[in-house]
Design a protein around this motif. Sequence first.
Motif, PDB file in Angstrom:
ATOM      1  N   GLU A   1      10.127  -0.680   2.655  1.00  0.00           N
ATOM      2  CA  GLU A   1       9.714   0.521   1.938  1.00  0.00           C
ATOM      3  C   GLU A   1      10.484   0.593   0.621  1.00  0.00           C
ATOM      4  O   GLU A   1      11.715   0.474   0.602  1.00  0.00           O
ATOM      5  CB  GLU A   1       9.948   1.763   2.795  1.00  0.00           C
ATOM      6  N   ILE A   2       9.737   0.776  -0.470  1.00  0.00           N
ATOM      7  CA  ILE A   2      10.301   0.738  -1.820  1.00  0.00           C
ATOM      8  C   ILE A   2       9.925   2.002  -2.591  1.00  0.00           C
ATOM      9  O   ILE A   2       9.183   2.857  -2.085  1.00  0.00           O
ATOM     10  CB  ILE A   2       9.800  -0.513  -2.573  1.00  0.00           C
ATOM     11  N   ASP A   3      10.428   2.103  -3.817  1.00  0.00           N
ATOM     12  CA  ASP A   3      10.044   3.219  -4.681  1.00  0.00           C
ATOM     13  C   ASP A   3       8.524   3.335  -4.736  1.00  0.00           C
ATOM     14  O   ASP A   3       7.811   2.323  -4.806  1.00  0.00           O
ATOM     15  CB  ASP A   3      10.557   3.001  -6.109  1.00  0.00           C
ATOM     16  N   ARG A   4       8.043   4.568  -4.743  1.00  0.00           N
ATOM     17  CA  ARG A   4       6.604   4.791  -4.824  1.00  0.00           C
ATOM     18  C   ARG A   4       6.043   4.209  -6.115  1.00  0.00           C
ATOM     19  O   ARG A   4       6.559   4.464  -7.206  1.00  0.00           O
ATOM     20  CB  ARG A   4       6.316   6.298  -4.777  1.00  0.00           C
ATOM     21  N   GLN A   5       4.999   3.393  -5.983  1.00  0.00           N
ATOM     22  CA  GLN A   5       4.359   2.754  -7.122  1.00  0.00           C
ATOM     23  C   GLN A   5       2.949   3.299  -7.306  1.00  0.00           C
ATOM     24  O   GLN A   5       2.281   3.660  -6.338  1.00  0.00           O
ATOM     25  CB  GLN A   5       4.280   1.235  -6.902  1.00  0.00           C
TER      26      GLN A   5
ATOM     27  N   LEU B   1       2.744  -6.512  -7.711  1.00  0.00           N
ATOM     28  CA  LEU B   1       3.531  -6.887  -6.538  1.00  0.00           C
ATOM     29  C   LEU B   1       2.864  -7.929  -5.654  1.00  0.00           C
ATOM     30  O   LEU B   1       3.474  -8.934  -5.306  1.00  0.00           O
ATOM     31  CB  LEU B   1       3.846  -5.639  -5.713  1.00  0.00           C
ATOM     32  N   THR B   2       1.626  -7.704  -5.273  1.00  0.00           N
ATOM     33  CA  THR B   2       0.994  -8.572  -4.284  1.00  0.00           C
ATOM     34  C   THR B   2       0.890 -10.021  -4.763  1.00  0.00           C
ATOM     35  O   THR B   2       1.352 -10.944  -4.082  1.00  0.00           O
ATOM     36  CB  THR B   2      -0.403  -8.046  -3.911  1.00  0.00           C
ATOM     37  N   GLN B   3       0.308 -10.226  -5.936  1.00  0.00           N
ATOM     38  CA  GLN B   3       0.122 -11.593  -6.417  1.00  0.00           C
ATOM     39  C   GLN B   3       1.435 -12.292  -6.720  1.00  0.00           C
ATOM     40  O   GLN B   3       1.630 -13.459  -6.337  1.00  0.00           O
ATOM     41  CB  GLN B   3      -0.784 -11.594  -7.652  1.00  0.00           C
ATOM     42  N   PRO B   4       2.396 -11.630  -7.392  1.00  0.00           N
ATOM     43  CA  PRO B   4       3.693 -12.303  -7.610  1.00  0.00           C
ATOM     44  C   PRO B   4       4.399 -12.682  -6.312  1.00  0.00           C
ATOM     45  O   PRO B   4       5.024 -13.752  -6.233  1.00  0.00           O
ATOM     46  CB  PRO B   4       4.503 -11.254  -8.390  1.00  0.00           C
ATOM     47  N   LEU B   5       4.312 -11.841  -5.287  1.00  0.00           N
ATOM     48  CA  LEU B   5       4.921 -12.181  -4.005  1.00  0.00           C
ATOM     49  C   LEU B   5       4.241 -13.389  -3.375  1.00  0.00           C
ATOM     50  O   LEU B   5       4.899 -14.261  -2.801  1.00  0.00           O
ATOM     51  CB  LEU B   5       4.868 -10.987  -3.056  1.00  0.00           C
ATOM     52  N   GLN B   6       2.930 -13.447  -3.474  1.00  0.00           N
ATOM     53  CA  GLN B   6       2.215 -14.604  -2.933  1.00  0.00           C
ATOM     54  C   GLN B   6       2.627 -15.880  -3.652  1.00  0.00           C
ATOM     55  O   GLN B   6       2.847 -16.920  -3.017  1.00  0.00           O
ATOM     56  CB  GLN B   6       0.700 -14.379  -3.065  1.00  0.00           C
ATOM     57  N   ASP B   7       2.751 -15.811  -4.972  1.00  0.00           N
ATOM     58  CA  ASP B   7       3.165 -16.986  -5.745  1.00  0.00           C
ATOM     59  C   ASP B   7       4.579 -17.420  -5.355  1.00  0.00           C
ATOM     60  O   ASP B   7       4.861 -18.617  -5.193  1.00  0.00           O
ATOM     61  CB  ASP B   7       3.111 -16.680  -7.249  1.00  0.00           C
ATOM     62  N   THR B   8       5.471 -16.440  -5.201  1.00  0.00           N
ATOM     63  CA  THR B   8       6.857 -16.745  -4.856  1.00  0.00           C
ATOM     64  C   THR B   8       6.961 -17.371  -3.473  1.00  0.00           C
ATOM     65  O   THR B   8       7.726 -18.320  -3.266  1.00  0.00           O
ATOM     66  CB  THR B   8       7.714 -15.471  -4.923  1.00  0.00           C
TER      67      THR B   8
ATOM     68  N   ALA C   1      -2.760   1.790  -8.924  1.00  0.00           N
ATOM     69  CA  ALA C   1      -3.447   0.834  -9.791  1.00  0.00           C
ATOM     70  C   ALA C   1      -2.624  -0.426 -10.040  1.00  0.00           C
ATOM     71  O   ALA C   1      -3.166  -1.468 -10.406  1.00  0.00           O
ATOM     72  CB  ALA C   1      -3.803   1.496 -11.111  1.00  0.00           C
ATOM     73  N   THR C   2      -1.312  -0.352  -9.859  1.00  0.00           N
ATOM     74  CA  THR C   2      -0.464  -1.499 -10.189  1.00  0.00           C
ATOM     75  C   THR C   2      -0.089  -2.345  -8.978  1.00  0.00           C
ATOM     76  O   THR C   2       0.554  -3.383  -9.131  1.00  0.00           O
ATOM     77  CB  THR C   2       0.841  -1.024 -10.860  1.00  0.00           C
ATOM     78  N   LEU C   3      -0.443  -1.903  -7.778  1.00  0.00           N
ATOM     79  CA  LEU C   3       0.054  -2.581  -6.578  1.00  0.00           C
ATOM     80  C   LEU C   3      -0.366  -4.038  -6.514  1.00  0.00           C
ATOM     81  O   LEU C   3       0.437  -4.922  -6.234  1.00  0.00           O
ATOM     82  CB  LEU C   3      -0.401  -1.836  -5.327  1.00  0.00           C
TER      83      LEU C   3
ATOM     84  N   PHE D   1       0.828  -1.204   0.000  1.00  0.00           N
ATOM     85  CA  PHE D   1       0.000   0.000   0.000  1.00  0.00           C
ATOM     86  C   PHE D   1       0.861   1.252   0.000  1.00  0.00           C
ATOM     87  O   PHE D   1       2.045   1.221   0.336  1.00  0.00           O
ATOM     88  CB  PHE D   1      -0.937   0.013   1.218  1.00  0.00           C
ATOM     89  N   ASN D   2       0.232   2.355  -0.389  1.00  0.00           N
ATOM     90  CA  ASN D   2       0.841   3.675  -0.299  1.00  0.00           C
ATOM     91  C   ASN D   2       0.259   4.375   0.928  1.00  0.00           C
ATOM     92  O   ASN D   2      -0.923   4.737   0.926  1.00  0.00           O
ATOM     93  CB  ASN D   2       0.553   4.486  -1.565  1.00  0.00           C
ATOM     94  N   PRO D   3       1.048   4.554   1.984  1.00  0.00           N
ATOM     95  CA  PRO D   3       0.509   5.108   3.228  1.00  0.00           C
ATOM     96  C   PRO D   3      -0.024   6.537   3.049  1.00  0.00           C
ATOM     97  O   PRO D   3       0.672   7.406   2.521  1.00  0.00           O
ATOM     98  CB  PRO D   3       1.721   5.098   4.173  1.00  0.00           C
ATOM     99  N   ARG D   4      -1.259   6.728   3.477  1.00  0.00           N
ATOM    100  CA  ARG D   4      -1.872   8.050   3.510  1.00  0.00           C
ATOM    101  C   ARG D   4      -2.475   8.238   4.892  1.00  0.00           C
ATOM    102  O   ARG D   4      -3.104   7.322   5.436  1.00  0.00           O
ATOM    103  CB  ARG D   4      -2.960   8.188   2.443  1.00  0.00           C
ATOM    104  N   PHE D   5      -2.320   9.419   5.427  1.00  0.00           N
ATOM    105  CA  PHE D   5      -2.766   9.648   6.799  1.00  0.00           C
ATOM    106  C   PHE D   5      -4.261   9.381   6.959  1.00  0.00           C
ATOM    107  O   PHE D   5      -4.699   8.776   7.946  1.00  0.00           O
ATOM    108  CB  PHE D   5      -2.441  11.089   7.227  1.00  0.00           C
ATOM    109  N   GLU D   6      -5.050   9.807   5.972  1.00  0.00           N
ATOM    110  CA  GLU D   6      -6.500   9.643   6.089  1.00  0.00           C
ATOM    111  C   GLU D   6      -6.933   8.184   6.001  1.00  0.00           C
ATOM    112  O   GLU D   6      -8.003   7.808   6.493  1.00  0.00           O
ATOM    113  CB  GLU D   6      -7.227  10.467   5.021  1.00  0.00           C
ATOM    114  N   ASP D   7      -6.099   7.331   5.379  1.00  0.00           N
ATOM    115  CA  ASP D   7      -6.449   5.914   5.228  1.00  0.00           C
ATOM    116  C   ASP D   7      -5.739   5.008   6.226  1.00  0.00           C
ATOM    117  O   ASP D   7      -6.291   3.989   6.661  1.00  0.00           O
ATOM    118  CB  ASP D   7      -6.108   5.433   3.813  1.00  0.00           C
TER     119      ASP D   7
END
Length: 249
Positions: A163-167, A176-183, A170-172, A84-90
């Motif tokens: 913490e990684i480069d800002r993504q 990233l999420t599904q490929p990490l789960q598969d790996t 729409a692409t998260l 996720f991209n951290p936002r204070f409101e979320d």
Amino acid sequence: MVNLSLGEDYTLLIGHLTALVQERFDKTHSHQSSAVQDFCRQFYAPAPLHELQRKRIEDLYGMTVGLWDFIRHYPDRAPRIRVFNPRFEDHGWQSTHTVVEVLAHDCTFLVDTVMLEVVRRGISIHSVMNNVYWAQRDAQGEVQQLTFGLQGNGQREALMHIEIDRQPDATLQEALTQPLQDTLRELECLVHDFASMQNHTIAIAEQLKPLQPAPSDASLAEVKNFLNWLVRNHFTFLAMQEYALVERD
């Protein structure tokens, strides 16, 4: 108590953080206040101090509460990934980076596997915080007690915050999420089969017989010694493939 051996700056920072936890949790979730304070002291102990210091205390607090909520309920015990991209409101805190958090059974190669999966996509890693602990949970997966250290009761779990480069948002999920789960599923299979592959290698060494025409005894002994050397933690077994030698004509 805060680990004083980590230095005065660490003690001061964690003291501010736990004071904030106590102040706010005592008002709304007093039954969790003590556990979250202890989590602060233990989880961040191996983290680079400069990584903690460059965050505003409010952001560090929000990140800590998010991590606590992430591990508090773990019903299926399968690797859990949150990107996720951290936002204070979320999320109660903010950052210029995208965050990857992983909760999984502690196993060999876990941190390296997650980092390699990120890096091979051309994404830079800015910060890595990880720790392992013993978790006692009830039948529904709710945490009852966490114990950091080599000895404890329950299930050995690992928690990572990267913490990684800002993504782009729409692409998260797709990138990233599904490929990490598969790996991580592949890693789980590898770790589960590692001892079996070692044992099979030992069995192969024991079954080696002189061929016709027989090679020298020294040559056969060298092969056996090599196979036995591999299984003494000199080789990483990732997979095993078997071939059938078929004679024709």
